[in-house]
Design an enzyme around this catalytic site. Structure first.
Site, short mmCIF file in Angstrom:
data_model
loop_
_atom_site.label_atom_id
_atom_site.label_comp_id
_atom_site.label_asym_id
_atom_site.label_seq_id
_atom_site.Cartn_x
_atom_site.Cartn_y
_atom_site.Cartn_z
N HIS A 1 -59.61 16.35 40.95
CA HIS A 1 -59.57 17.60 41.72
C HIS A 1 -60.89 18.35 41.57
O HIS A 1 -61.35 18.59 40.44
CB HIS A 1 -58.39 18.47 41.26
CG HIS A 1 -57.06 17.88 41.67
ND1 HIS A 1 -55.98 17.82 40.84
CD2 HIS A 1 -56.68 17.31 42.85
CE1 HIS A 1 -54.96 17.24 41.49
NE2 HIS A 1 -55.37 16.93 42.71
N GLU B 1 -61.63 21.63 39.22
CA GLU B 1 -61.27 21.60 37.80
C GLU B 1 -62.48 21.22 36.97
O GLU B 1 -62.57 20.14 36.39
CB GLU B 1 -60.07 20.65 37.62
CG GLU B 1 -58.86 21.15 38.40
CD GLU B 1 -57.72 20.13 38.57
OE1 GLU B 1 -57.78 19.06 37.94
OE2 GLU B 1 -56.78 20.43 39.34
N ARG C 1 -60.09 21.68 46.37
CA ARG C 1 -59.34 20.74 45.52
C ARG C 1 -59.45 19.28 46.00
O ARG C 1 -59.54 18.36 45.19
CB ARG C 1 -57.86 21.17 45.55
CG ARG C 1 -56.84 20.19 44.99
CD ARG C 1 -55.46 20.82 45.04
NE ARG C 1 -54.38 19.90 44.76
CZ ARG C 1 -53.82 19.72 43.57
NH1 ARG C 1 -54.27 20.39 42.51
NH2 ARG C 1 -52.80 18.90 43.40
N HIS D 1 -57.38 16.61 33.99
CA HIS D 1 -57.27 17.71 34.95
C HIS D 1 -57.32 19.03 34.20
O HIS D 1 -57.40 19.07 32.97
CB HIS D 1 -55.92 17.62 35.68
CG HIS D 1 -55.79 16.47 36.64
ND1 HIS D 1 -55.77 16.64 38.01
CD2 HIS D 1 -55.67 15.13 36.44
CE1 HIS D 1 -55.64 15.46 38.60
NE2 HIS D 1 -55.57 14.53 37.67
N GLU E 1 -53.82 18.13 31.15
CA GLU E 1 -54.17 19.39 31.81
C GLU E 1 -54.82 20.24 30.73
O GLU E 1 -54.14 20.75 29.83
CB GLU E 1 -52.91 20.11 32.34
CG GLU E 1 -52.19 19.37 33.44
CD GLU E 1 -52.78 19.58 34.82
OE1 GLU E 1 -53.82 20.26 34.95
OE2 GLU E 1 -52.18 19.05 35.78
#
Ligand code: 0X9
Ligand code: ZN
Ligand code: ZN
Length: 305
Positions: free
Chosen positions: A65, A68, A123, A193, A267
């Site tokens: 993405h 990020e 994104r 991510h 994440e």
């Protein structure tokens, strides 16, 4: 110029890839796995001591993405740490002696470049589609894993557009082709991510538990504890669907169903104070703590080859 504690542009990362691989040829090599939609080369770095026999491997990607930014920063950090601690850190030395680590520093290069030049919150990829004026698809909805059945949109203007078909995005197809070609040696798939401080594993396209659920959870909890030991940063681990949200077409579920058992989505920081706009002052601590989790998973995989 390039800095490990800054958010480097694609041009800087591109030059860094060339220079780091030419200055460490004993431990690193590069290969282009294809070009992006806009024609940029997707260069994969292979870290590991050269060997006459084929070694088992871990695949690590960053920057699926575009917005990020902490994610590509981590892949660069990982490469630096691997090269600078090989020979002094016993775990890194043993890892790179026995295994190779494939690192894709930026998966969605066109999108990443666009976040630096035009829209910081972009994104998706940057592919054009006939019949729509909207651009790009979500690469993490474009893998062939329950494709577009849940948590994804068939509207090309949506940020979670799944694409016109599985692997419609050339970046996704390039990565999927590489992993398919090398599936007999790839023992773990790690994808980075941000944000939310989660360590996710399959499945996200269904609430059903993966066949290896207990082991995946045990390893994730060990990795999260290792991460937390440095600065106290708390991570939650669990299957994607129940832990973040159901969403089909993700790389982690696809790799797992292909047979790569240790498949994890990180994440990274934070939990929303800065979100995607994580200050550069947090690059170093975030990368240092994440290294501990990645090394924990790598050690487990290595021990269970
Ligand atoms: O929605 C995603 O693709 C990931 N979260 S993010 O905020 N970085 O966009 C989570 C991916 C979890 N895995 C799958 N959905 N397969
Ligand atoms: Zn993401
Ligand atoms: Zn360090």
């Amino acid at each position: 110029s390039h800095s490990y504690t800054k958010y480097n542009t694609w041009d800087k990362i591109h030059a860094w890839i060339a220079s780091i691989s030419s200055s460490n040829s004993q431990l690193i090599s590069k290969q282009v796995i294809g070009n992006t939609y806009e024609g940029r080369p997707m260069t994969l770095l292979k870290l590991g001591k050269k060997s006459s026999s084929t070694k088992p491997a871990i695949f690590l990607d960053c920057g699926i993405h575009a917005r990020e930014w902490i994610s590509p920063a981590f892949c660069q950090w990982f490469v630096k740490e691997a090269l600078s601690t090989y020979g002094s850190d016993s775990q890194m030395t043993s890892l790179l002696n026995q295994m190779d680590v494939f690192v894709l520093p930026v998966f969605n290069i066109d999108g990443y470049d666009y976040t630096h030049k035009s829209n910081r919150m972009w994104r998706k990829t940057r592919s054009r589609k006939s019949g729509s004026s909207c651009i790009g698809a979500d690469p993490n909805r474009n893998f062939d894993a329950g494709w577009c059945t849940t948590g994804a949109s068939s509207n090309p203007c949506s940020d979670t557009y799944c694409g016109s078909r599985p692997e419609s995005e050339i970046e996704v197809r390039n990565v999927a082709d590489f992993i398919r070609r090398n599936k007999s040696i790839i023992k773990a798939y790690l994808t980075i991510h941000s944000y939310s401080q989660l360590l996710l594993f399959p499945y996200s396209y269904t609430y059903e538990l993966a066949a290896d659920h207990s082991e995946l959870l045990k390893v994730a909890e060990g990795a999260s504890a290792a991460l937390r030991s440095l600065y106290g940063t708390r991570y939650t681990s669990g299957p994607g669907a129940a832990t973040i949200y159901p969403a089909a077409g993700g790389s982690d579920d696809w790799a797992y169903d292909l047979g790569v058992k240790y498949s994890y989505t990180f994440e990274l920081r934070d939990t929303g104070r800065y979100g995607f706009l994580l200050p550069e002052s947090q690059i170093k601590p975030t990368c240092e703590e994440t290294m501990l989790a990645v090394k924990y998973i790598a050690a487990y995989v290595q021990k269970n080859l």
